[in-house]
Scaffold this motif. Structure first.
Motif, mmCIF file in Angstrom:
data_model
loop_
_atom_site.group_PDB
_atom_site.id
_atom_site.type_symbol
_atom_site.label_atom_id
_atom_site.label_comp_id
_atom_site.label_asym_id
_atom_site.label_seq_id
_atom_site.Cartn_x
_atom_site.Cartn_y
_atom_site.Cartn_z
ATOM 1 N N ASN A 100 0.819 -1.215 0.000
ATOM 2 C CA ASN A 100 0.000 0.000 0.000
ATOM 3 C C ASN A 100 0.858 1.272 0.000
ATOM 4 N N LYS A 101 1.098 1.796 -1.206
ATOM 5 C CA LYS A 101 1.991 2.958 -1.319
ATOM 6 C C LYS A 101 1.421 4.200 -0.667
ATOM 7 N N GLU A 102 0.079 4.293 -0.622
ATOM 8 C CA GLU A 102 -0.538 5.466 0.002
ATOM 9 C C GLU A 102 -0.184 5.516 1.490
ATOM 10 N N ILE A 153 9.758 5.273 -14.289
ATOM 11 C CA ILE A 153 8.393 5.041 -14.778
ATOM 12 C C ILE A 153 7.804 4.135 -13.720
ATOM 13 N N LEU A 154 6.917 4.677 -12.910
ATOM 14 C CA LEU A 154 6.504 3.998 -11.682
ATOM 15 C C LEU A 154 5.033 3.593 -11.700
ATOM 16 N N ASN A 155 4.345 3.892 -12.782
ATOM 17 C CA ASN A 155 2.929 3.548 -12.834
ATOM 18 C C ASN A 155 2.643 2.737 -14.090
ATOM 19 N N GLY A 156 2.220 1.492 -13.880
ATOM 20 C CA GLY A 156 1.968 0.583 -14.995
ATOM 21 C C GLY A 156 0.796 1.032 -15.847
ATOM 22 N N THR A 157 -0.238 1.551 -15.196
ATOM 23 C CA THR A 157 -1.455 1.940 -15.928
ATOM 24 C C THR A 157 -1.167 3.041 -16.943
ATOM 25 N N THR A 158 -0.494 4.105 -16.494
ATOM 26 C CA THR A 158 -0.242 5.215 -17.423
ATOM 27 C C THR A 158 0.767 4.814 -18.495
ATOM 28 N N TYR A 184 -4.525 -3.520 -13.388
ATOM 29 C CA TYR A 184 -3.373 -2.634 -13.172
ATOM 30 C C TYR A 184 -3.775 -1.353 -12.432
ATOM 31 N N ALA A 185 -4.984 -0.867 -12.762
ATOM 32 C CA ALA A 185 -5.359 0.483 -12.304
ATOM 33 C C ALA A 185 -5.783 0.479 -10.838
ATOM 34 N N GLU A 186 -5.710 1.656 -10.233
ATOM 35 C CA GLU A 186 -6.221 1.854 -8.870
ATOM 36 C C GLU A 186 -7.747 1.793 -8.906
ATOM 37 N N ARG A 187 -8.357 1.602 -7.722
ATOM 38 C CA ARG A 187 -9.823 1.601 -7.663
ATOM 39 C C ARG A 187 -10.377 2.880 -8.276
ATOM 40 N N ALA A 191 -6.135 8.422 -9.674
ATOM 41 C CA ALA A 191 -4.850 8.375 -8.969
ATOM 42 C C ALA A 191 -3.718 7.976 -9.918
ATOM 43 N N ASP A 192 -4.043 7.166 -10.919
ATOM 44 C CA ASP A 192 -3.025 6.786 -11.909
ATOM 45 C C ASP A 192 -2.801 7.933 -12.890
ATOM 46 N N VAL A 193 -3.895 8.354 -13.573
ATOM 47 C CA VAL A 193 -3.715 9.264 -14.710
ATOM 48 C C VAL A 193 -3.368 10.689 -14.274
ATOM 49 N N LEU A 196 -0.909 10.837 -9.097
ATOM 50 C CA LEU A 196 -0.807 10.692 -7.636
ATOM 51 C C LEU A 196 -0.091 9.407 -7.219
ATOM 52 N N ASP A 197 -0.378 8.339 -7.947
ATOM 53 C CA ASP A 197 0.251 7.056 -7.617
ATOM 54 C C ASP A 197 1.773 7.148 -7.808
ATOM 55 N N THR A 198 2.188 7.743 -8.915
ATOM 56 C CA THR A 198 3.628 7.937 -9.158
ATOM 57 C C THR A 198 4.219 8.839 -8.082
ATOM 58 N N ARG A 200 3.282 9.224 -4.976
ATOM 59 C CA ARG A 200 3.486 8.484 -3.715
ATOM 60 C C ARG A 200 4.718 7.601 -3.823
ATOM 61 N N LYS A 201 4.876 6.962 -4.983
ATOM 62 C CA LYS A 201 6.004 6.031 -5.135
ATOM 63 C C LYS A 201 7.346 6.776 -5.144
ATOM 64 N N ILE A 202 7.398 7.939 -5.795
ATOM 65 C CA ILE A 202 8.681 8.658 -5.793
ATOM 66 C C ILE A 202 8.953 9.233 -4.395
ATOM 67 N N ARG A 295 7.712 -5.958 -14.281
ATOM 68 C CA ARG A 295 6.270 -5.681 -14.274
ATOM 69 C C ARG A 295 5.898 -4.846 -13.054
ATOM 70 N N GLY A 296 5.328 -3.678 -13.322
ATOM 71 C CA GLY A 296 5.068 -2.729 -12.243
ATOM 72 C C GLY A 296 3.706 -2.838 -11.611
ATOM 73 N N ALA A 297 2.851 -3.717 -12.115
ATOM 74 C CA ALA A 297 1.507 -3.856 -11.545
ATOM 75 C C ALA A 297 0.984 -5.234 -11.920
ATOM 76 N N GLY A 298 -0.159 -5.576 -11.317
ATOM 77 C CA GLY A 298 -0.765 -6.878 -11.601
ATOM 78 C C GLY A 298 -0.642 -7.794 -10.395
#
Ligand code: HSE
Length: 395
Positions: A100-102, A153-158, A184-187, A191-193, A196-198, A200-202, A295-298
């Motif tokens: 949970n990166k958040e 590149i920290l977000n698989g969805t984007t 791959y995407a957040e709920r 947050a992906d597009v 925000l997800d990136t 949090r990860k950075i 693979r960054g997600a899944g």
């Protein structure tokens, strides 16, 4: 028998159960014959057809009060109640492993301090880069280095969306809905597009690199929603690809972090990371540039990283990892970074007049790569041209 509990039986939580079932023998071998048992699963839903359906509970206290549960795997997503449950579990002397990166980005310093005080572990390999080993290598293998910069590149969805839009001509909506279907995407995919997800990860990687909690709210954040097909075509004309990057860097002992779309030179390895793959380049002052890719997600890639942490807890080899409280003096202004912009305007002469460079026409707009300048100075120049926009260029 080693008992664990899984909080949240969604994509990642069920992936963890699948890996434990599928790899039972090899896991047991790596644990000197010990077997792993998923004793409880916390979820609001029932899973009557799942082989572990009888382990499902809706009551967190069942897990908290079960002394046989040594490790709590938190794969709920969102801040609450994930943070509250993690804190209670750590205070009760249980180790917590999370994807949970958040929670890690926002409450990491506090939860890490509780874990240290209680002599248990709070591990979060899966929170950045999905299945890519990045937390542990940065903490251990690159420990001798001063970290000069991290670009990821920290977000698989984007990355999946950008790849499919650019290479296959899919619409943004079609690519996003496929990314959601693939888990791959957040709920909430905003947050992906929206980056925000990136972001949090950075923040997590910057905290790890620089030893102070880096507050995601202090990381400048832009997503990919404003990127047009013309921007992409123009970038290609200049021999670049557009990628959503999380970046942090040391500037004379201070740190800035940013999430934004960047033009990346086509020949750079990070430009060629496509689909759901993530790539992270870490620049250390001794080692130089080190690249991580995967693979960054899944479900299963993320479960792979979660399970690595579970095994580490059992092997008792990572009681302390992470960072301390936020040092408010650590930050420098991201606008002091020196870089170039891809600038876009309606008239070539405006770009030429302000930046002294020739622009090319792409789909009715004019584009040019500027000379080097601080972000602040370049933005002031862009603002002096009516309707002009910019995208940052990675050197
Ligand atoms: N939504 C995230 C991504 C999941 O697309 O990368 C993994 O953190």
């Amino acid at each position: 028998m080693i008992n664990i509990a899984i909080l949240g039986f969604g994509v990642v939580g069920s992936g963890v159960a699948d890996v434990i079932a599928e790899n039972a023998d090899s896991l047991s071998q790596r644990l000197c014959g010990e077997k792993l048992n998923v004793k409880h699963i916390l979820d609001l839903r029932d899973f009557p057809d799942h082989p572990l359906g009888d382990r499902v509970t809706k009551d967190f206290d069942t897990i908290l009060n079960d002394e046989e549960v040594l490790i709590v795997v938190e794969t709920m997503g969102g801040s609450h109640p994930a943070y509250d449950f993690s804190k209670k579990a750590l205070e009760a002397g249980k180790s917590v492993v999370t994807s949970n990166k958040e929670v890690v980005a926002t409450f990491g310093a506090e939860l890490l301090a509780i874990a240290r005080e209680k002599g248990v572990s709070y591990l979060f390999e899966a929170s950045v880069g999905g299945g890519i080993p990045i937390i542990r290598p940065m903490w251990q293998c690159l420990a001798a280095n001063k970290i000069l910069a991290v670009d990821g590149i920290l977000n698989g969805t984007t990355n999946y969306i950008l790849t499919k839009m650019f290479a296959e001509g899919w619409s943004f909506e079609d690519a996003l809905s496929k990314a959601q279907e693939l888990g791959y995407a957040e709920r909430n995919p905003a947050a992906d597009v929206e980056g925000l997800d990136t972001c949090r990860k950075i923040s997590i990687l910057a905290s790890l690199a620089y030893g102070s909690a880096i507050d995601p709210k202090k990381v400048h954040c832009e997503g990919i929603t404003e990127i047009t097909a013309a921007d992409v075509a123009a970038a290609e004309e200049f021999d670049y690809r557009i990628k959503l990057l999380g970046r942090c860097a040391d500037v004379n002992g201070k740190v800035y972090a940013i999430t934004a779309p960047f033009l990346v030179p086509t020949e750079a390895s990070i430009a060629n990371i496509d689909d759901v793959y993530n790539g992270i380049s870490v620049m250390g002052n001794a080692v130089g540039d080190v690249m991580f890719y995967g693979r960054g997600a899944g479900a299963l890639p993320t479960a792979s990283a979660v399970m690595a942490d579970v095994l580490d807890v059992i092997r008792d080899c990572r009681k302390t990892i992470g960072w301390g409280p936020e040092n408010p003096d650590i930050y420098c202004d991201y606008e002091s970074a020196v870089l170039r912009f891809l600038v876009c305007a309606d008239k070539a002469e405006d770009i030429n007049h302000v930046f002294g460079v020739e622009a090319i026409e792409v789909r009715g707009k004019f584009y040019a790569i500027t000379g080097l300048g601080t972000e602040k100075a370049l933005k002031e120049k862009v603002a002096s041209i009516d309707g002009a926009r910019f995208i940052r260029v990675m050197e």
